[in-house]
Design a protein around this motif. Structure first.
Motif, short mmCIF file in Angstrom:
data_model
loop_
_atom_site.label_atom_id
_atom_site.label_comp_id
_atom_site.label_asym_id
_atom_site.label_seq_id
_atom_site.Cartn_x
_atom_site.Cartn_y
_atom_site.Cartn_z
N TYR A 2 0.87 -1.17 0.00
CA TYR A 2 0.00 0.00 0.00
C TYR A 2 0.92 1.23 0.00
CZ TYR A 2 -2.93 -3.80 1.47
OH TYR A 2 -3.56 -5.01 1.52
N GLN A 127 -7.71 0.22 -1.47
CA GLN A 127 -6.97 -1.05 -1.43
C GLN A 127 -6.93 -1.62 -0.01
OE1 GLN A 127 -3.06 -0.38 -3.05
NE2 GLN A 127 -2.91 -2.50 -3.68
N LEU A 128 -6.56 -0.78 0.96
CA LEU A 128 -6.45 -1.21 2.35
C LEU A 128 -7.80 -1.66 2.89
CD1 LEU A 128 -4.08 -1.28 4.42
CD2 LEU A 128 -4.91 0.91 5.26
N THR A 130 -10.50 -2.65 1.20
CA THR A 130 -10.96 -3.86 0.52
C THR A 130 -10.27 -5.10 1.08
OG1 THR A 130 -11.46 -2.65 -1.50
CG2 THR A 130 -11.11 -5.01 -1.72
N ASP A 131 -8.98 -5.01 1.29
CA ASP A 131 -8.22 -6.18 1.74
C ASP A 131 -8.42 -6.53 3.22
OD1 ASP A 131 -7.23 -6.31 -0.82
OD2 ASP A 131 -5.24 -5.53 -0.31
N PHE A 132 -8.74 -5.53 4.06
CA PHE A 132 -8.76 -5.78 5.50
C PHE A 132 -10.13 -5.67 6.16
CE2 PHE A 132 -4.28 -5.31 4.82
CZ PHE A 132 -3.73 -6.21 5.72
N LYS A 134 -12.70 -7.44 5.98
CA LYS A 134 -13.22 -8.74 6.39
C LYS A 134 -12.75 -9.13 7.79
CE LYS A 134 -9.51 -11.05 3.91
NZ LYS A 134 -9.22 -11.66 2.63
N TYR A 135 -11.65 -8.56 8.25
CA TYR A 135 -11.13 -8.87 9.59
C TYR A 135 -11.78 -8.01 10.68
CZ TYR A 135 -7.50 -11.13 6.86
OH TYR A 135 -6.82 -11.92 5.96
#
Length: 137
Positions: A2, A127-128, A130-132, A134-135
């Motif tokens: 990122y 980006q950040l 979208t990727d995180f 879910k946590y």
């Protein structure tokens, strides 16, 4: 990876997630590279995947409202941190403190501060987030 980059400032975050350590509060080694007005550092932060997820949510809210701040900080050790703070007129102040944790018997530290226009955050946040995200559920 990122990355934010403007003429006077570069910030890179490179997470390495350890799935086997999800039961623990620290399960990510986050590589951090910063260059601000010619001063630079490269180190890592020990954080949790949920910390990054919450940071992504805070950054997204900051971007959408242009209010408040988003902070990512180590829960242990030397408490390295990065903070994004909403400023007037769509500017975002980025500050932080990074310490190499006495690697090889020597300590290096950088305190940095810079300002970017909010438009430079969009792809970084997307980006950040979208990727995180879910946590964070």
């Amino acid at each position: 990876m990122y990355r934010i980059e403007i003429d006077t400032f570069i910030l890179e975050l490179i997470p390495e997630i350890y799935l086997q350590d999800f039961a623990y509060p620290v399960n990510v080694t986050l590589g951090v590279k910063v260059s601000s007005y010619g001063y630079s550092a490269e180190t890592f932060m020990d954080v949790g995947v949920r910390d990054i997820a919450e940071f992504a949510v805070q950054l997204n809210n900051l971007y959408e409202t242009l209010e408040g701040e988003a902070k990512l900080e180590e829960p242990y050790s030397v408490h390295n941190y990065i903070v994004f703070i909403a400023e007037p007129n769509g500017h975002i102040k980025v500050t932080g403190q990074l310490n190499n944790k006495n690697v090889f018997g020597y300590t290096q530290e950088i305190n940095f501060e810079n300002e970017i226009d909010q438009t430079f955050l969009r792809s970084f946040i997307d980006q950040l987030f979208t990727d995180f995200r879910k946590y964070n559920e």
